[in-house]
Write an enzyme that holds these catalytic residues in place. Structure first.
Site, mmCIF file in Angstrom:
data_model
loop_
_atom_site.group_PDB
_atom_site.id
_atom_site.type_symbol
_atom_site.label_atom_id
_atom_site.label_comp_id
_atom_site.label_asym_id
_atom_site.label_seq_id
_atom_site.Cartn_x
_atom_site.Cartn_y
_atom_site.Cartn_z
ATOM 1 N N CYS A 231 29.590 -17.007 -5.420
ATOM 2 C CA CYS A 231 30.991 -17.222 -5.791
ATOM 3 C C CYS A 231 31.829 -17.180 -4.514
ATOM 4 C CB CYS A 231 31.552 -16.204 -6.758
ATOM 5 S SG CYS A 231 30.752 -16.207 -8.353
ATOM 6 N N ARG B 293 28.865 -21.416 -1.567
ATOM 7 C CA ARG B 293 28.617 -20.102 -2.171
ATOM 8 C C ARG B 293 28.389 -20.187 -3.676
ATOM 9 N NH1 ARG B 293 30.293 -15.780 1.216
ATOM 10 N NH2 ARG B 293 30.280 -14.491 -0.641
ATOM 11 N N ASN C 1 34.407 -11.901 -7.613
ATOM 12 C CA ASN C 1 33.027 -12.127 -7.198
ATOM 13 C C ASN C 1 32.298 -10.797 -7.331
ATOM 14 O OD1 ASN C 1 30.646 -12.836 -5.946
ATOM 15 N ND2 ASN C 1 31.498 -12.866 -3.881
ATOM 16 N N GLY C 2 31.141 -10.799 -7.950
ATOM 17 C CA GLY C 2 30.393 -9.548 -8.123
ATOM 18 C C GLY C 2 29.953 -9.417 -9.566
ATOM 19 N N GLU D 156 7.831 -20.903 5.766
ATOM 20 C CA GLU D 156 9.204 -21.408 5.878
ATOM 21 C C GLU D 156 9.257 -22.898 5.508
ATOM 22 O OE1 GLU D 156 11.980 -20.186 5.972
ATOM 23 O OE2 GLU D 156 13.336 -21.677 6.788
ATOM 24 N N LYS E 149 11.497 -24.350 2.436
ATOM 25 C CA LYS E 149 12.502 -25.405 2.612
ATOM 26 C C LYS E 149 12.252 -26.541 1.631
ATOM 27 C CE LYS E 149 15.068 -23.820 4.479
ATOM 28 N NZ LYS E 149 15.127 -22.579 5.222
ATOM 29 N N GLU F 271 13.118 -25.486 -1.930
ATOM 30 C CA GLU F 271 14.536 -25.176 -2.077
ATOM 31 C C GLU F 271 15.405 -26.422 -2.232
ATOM 32 O OE1 GLU F 271 15.898 -23.095 1.387
ATOM 33 O OE2 GLU F 271 17.664 -22.298 0.385
ATOM 34 N N HIS G 166 -10.844 -18.239 -0.113
ATOM 35 C CA HIS G 166 -10.831 -17.106 -1.050
ATOM 36 C C HIS G 166 -10.147 -17.468 -2.362
ATOM 37 C CE1 HIS G 166 -12.515 -14.645 2.088
ATOM 38 N NE2 HIS G 166 -11.613 -15.140 2.906
ATOM 39 N N LYS H 159 24.520 -19.863 -1.194
ATOM 40 C CA LYS H 159 24.210 -19.506 0.180
ATOM 41 C C LYS H 159 24.104 -17.997 0.375
ATOM 42 C CE LYS H 159 23.933 -20.449 4.642
ATOM 43 N NZ LYS H 159 22.645 -20.987 5.101
HETATM 44 C C1 AGP Z 1 17.039 -20.053 3.042
HETATM 45 O O1 AGP Z 1 17.021 -21.413 3.172
HETATM 46 C C2 AGP Z 1 17.709 -19.490 1.900
HETATM 47 N N1 AGP Z 1 18.877 -20.114 1.510
HETATM 48 C C3 AGP Z 1 17.597 -17.994 1.663
HETATM 49 O O2 AGP Z 1 16.236 -17.713 1.554
HETATM 50 C C4 AGP Z 1 18.244 -17.035 2.676
HETATM 51 O O3 AGP Z 1 17.565 -17.064 3.884
HETATM 52 C C5 AGP Z 1 18.247 -15.617 2.070
HETATM 53 O O4 AGP Z 1 19.001 -15.619 0.898
HETATM 54 C C6 AGP Z 1 18.754 -14.564 3.006
HETATM 55 O O5 AGP Z 1 20.089 -14.766 3.341
HETATM 56 P P1 AGP Z 1 20.761 -14.013 4.541
HETATM 57 O O6 AGP Z 1 20.065 -14.430 5.780
HETATM 58 O O7 AGP Z 1 22.195 -14.432 4.499
HETATM 59 O O8 AGP Z 1 20.592 -12.537 4.290
#
Ligand code: AGP
Length: 607
Positions: free
Chosen positions: A2, A27, A100-101, A480, A484, A487, A503, A602
């Site tokens: 948010c 966000r 927000n929260g 990673e 990506k 995601e 395994h 984000k």
């Molecule tokens: C990565 O592409 C993500 N959007 C997510 O995994 C992110 O790295 C994670 O939420 C941690 O966020 P931060 O680095 O702001 O703590």
């Protein structure tokens, strides 16, 4: 999670708030809304979906007024509907707020209020408007402070009242809020990015603080209403960095930013003559560093992968036991920590709820806790007793790219500094520094292959499953690359240490399950090569990342990307870039919303 923006000043609020919402859209993007107080009362508009839908809804008509609040939502309680979109109101429609929260006791409160108050949404946030309404005594700040005494949970909250055209009230508990100060105008937002166009002078609210913003100034109080003084901080992020600058997506821009921002992570931190680095913000004496006998890296998502890389780096350079933990697990585990344990918490936003909880837990247990953070002044940066900023600049795509790279850069610098105090000699330190200096040019070589990687993505866009394989320091790189791809392209993928294949995972291999293998020339090259032979023998389709000059690699696949050679521990700085590009081009080829993938936000400020 948010995004909130509020404005009080002399200009028309609507365009400023909408512009701010655009900057905060990463966000959350389930719905958006705005409320502006003008001479003719309060106007509210809300719309499901993106900010553009809200703008379309507002259309040509002006929402007039010089004070207002706006919100972009990432749904937690209540579906994605216009009723659930913020701003929310009390029954009298005088109190209007954005939140927000998560209000954990909202069910109990709602039950208590249900006889006298009518609720129109299913959200936990709406109860706050009714609660403040029930405490309202003519003094808005006091009413908010009183109401919040009854709330359990987290909030970043901005409130306005029809009868107080000169006041915005903000309060924080667990969800970030930053106040920006310009000439005769004040802003409040969930993070500094929407403020950069207007001001770089800010103050961050801490938990349990409440701020009163008027056109004359700001006053900050505790929830018990004791006035407090807070310092103003200057943010040196450049507004330009927060723009797309001609790229079709923030993610692509941020991938291409990497050679530049990587240099920012190194700037002023290397002492070449002495073959070492110096990260002053870590706030550790040489004695304290020598007394550390264990390092624990704690983070989430992409930041967690950098922690895994940190483990390889520090074990190799410092010969010290290292562990890595996902913050959401760490915070609830009976983790054993003491005053000789150094806990590195890694976070781009500096606001991730689980990572922040891990900071508090590690401090409680007496460990030395240091942050590796991007957002200046963020909660994790402030709650750790020292740390280092990664200087990646604003990262706006939900998928983290340049922050990842700069986290690794900073981990390498810290390991160099620590190791030079323990075992590494000056020549070895200088060799590492030269390798670090060579990285930006080598990154450019990786980025020049973007069109080739785009072709590979086009060729593979029909596949529904992918496997990413690596070994050693390239195992987290494989994880990673896999994250990506999932995601932003919504393709199922897994990352695996290649040695683990036999395994169990080998059973999955068939021509419909392409394998992206990182087989660069390092100490595990031969081992990795054998693993890839095994994949090939079972009909697996391979995309290969190999080292320039490794002509034998062509035997494994026609789909090859070449990386320039570098020191083994530095390989993630180069090897991750083609994986980022592959995920990006795949997502574009599939028509995905690259910068705002579904169901994600984000900054994960709720648990
Ligand atoms: C990565 O592409 C993500 N959007 C997510 O995994 C992110 O790295 C994670 O939420 C941690 O966020 P931060 O680095 O702001 O703590």
């Amino acid at each position: 999670m948010c995004g909130i923006i509020g404005y009080i000043g002399i200009k028309q609020a609507t365009p400023l708030l909408l512009q701010g919402l655009r900057r905060l859209e990463y966000r959350g993007y389930d719905s958006a809304g705005i409320a502006v107080l003008g001479q003719h009362g309060i106007s509210i508009e809300r719309a499901v979906g993106r900010i553009d839908n809200l703008i379309d809804k507002i259309g040509g008509h002006t929402i007039e007024g010089t004070m207002g609040i706006a919100h972009t939502r990432w749904a937690t309680h209540g579906g994605v509907t216009e009723f659930n979109a913020h701003p929310h109101r009390g029954c009298g429609e005088d109190i209007i707020l954005v939140h927000n929260g998560i209000i954990e006791n909202y069910r109990e409160l709602r039950k208590e209020f249900s006889e006298k108050h009518t609720f129109v949404s299913q959200t936990d946030s709406e109860i706050l408007a009714h609660l403040i309404e029930s405490h309202y005594d003519g003094n808005l700040r006091h009413s908010v402070a009183q109401a919040l005494q009854h709330v359990h949970g987290t909030y970043g909250l901005v409130v306005m009242h029809r009868d107080h055209p000169d006041t915005l009230i903000c309060a924080r508990m667990g969800s970030p809020l930053v106040i920006g100060m310009a000439d005769g105008e004040y802003y409040v937002a969930s993070d500094p990015t929407p403020l950069l166009t207007h001001t770089k002078d800010v103050t961050f609210l801490d938990d349990g603080e409440i701020a009163e913003l008027t056109r004359e100034g700001i006053n900050i109080y505790t929830l018990r209403e004791t006035r407090i003084h807070k310092d103003i901080q200057h943010i040196d992020w450049d507004d330009e960095q927060a723009q797309k600058q001609g790229y079709p997506h923030f993610m692509l821009k941020e991938i291409f930013d990497q050679p530049t921002v990587y240099k920012d992570a190194l700037r002023g931190r290397i002492i070449e003559d002495e073959g070492t680095a110096y990260l002053g913000g870590l706030n550790l004496t040489p004695e304290e560093i020598r007394n550390v006998n264990r390092i624990v890296f704690v983070a989430c998502g992409t930041a967690y992968h950098t922690g895994m890389i940190g483990k390889y780096i520090f074990e190799r350079l410092m010969e010290i036991p290292c562990e890595v933990d996902v913050a959401s697990e760490f915070r609830y585990r009976d983790c054993v920590l003491d005053e000789h344990t150094l806990v590195f918490v890694i976070s781009q936003s500096g606001e991730t709820a689980d990572t922040l909880a891990a900071v508090r837990e590690a401090k409680r247990k007496g460990a030395i806790v240091r942050g590796i953070v991007n957002v200046v002044g963020s909660t994790i940066a402030r709650e750790t007793e020292g740390g280092t900023y990664i200087h990646a600049g604003p990262e706006l795509a939900v998928a983290s790219t340049k922050a990842y790279t700069n986290m690794i850069a900073v981990l390498l610098l810290a390991a160099l500094e620590f190791s030079r105090m323990k075992k590494m000699n000056v020549a070895a330190g200088q060799r590492m520094i030269h390798a670090l200096y060579e990285i930006p040019e080598k990154m450019k070589k990786m980025l020049e292959q973007s069109e080739h990687i785009k072709t590979l993505a086009e060729k593979h866009k029909e596949y529904r499953d992918f496997l990413f394989l690596g070994r050693g320091v390239n195992y987290p790189v494989a994880l990673e690359g896999s994250l990506k791809l999932k995601e932003i392209s919504y393709i199922h993928s897994e990352g695996y240490p290649a040695g683990e294949m036999k395994h169990g995972v080998n059973a999955l291999l068939d021509p419909a399950f392409p394998v992206f293998a990182i087989m660069t020339k390092n100490s595990l090259y031969e081992k990795m090569r054998s693993n890839i032979e095994e994949v090939r023998a079972r009909g697996g389709k391979i995309i290969l990342l190999a080292t320039e000059g490794d002509e034998d690699a062509r035997d494994f696949s026609e789909d090859i990307i070449f990386a320039p050679p570098t020191m083994e521990l530095l390989e993630p700085l180069l090897n991750t870039l083609p994986l980022q590009l592959f995920a990006y081009h795949m997502a574009v080829a599939l028509g995905r919303d690259v910068d705002r993938p579904r169901n994600l936000a984000k900054s994960v400020t709720v648990e």
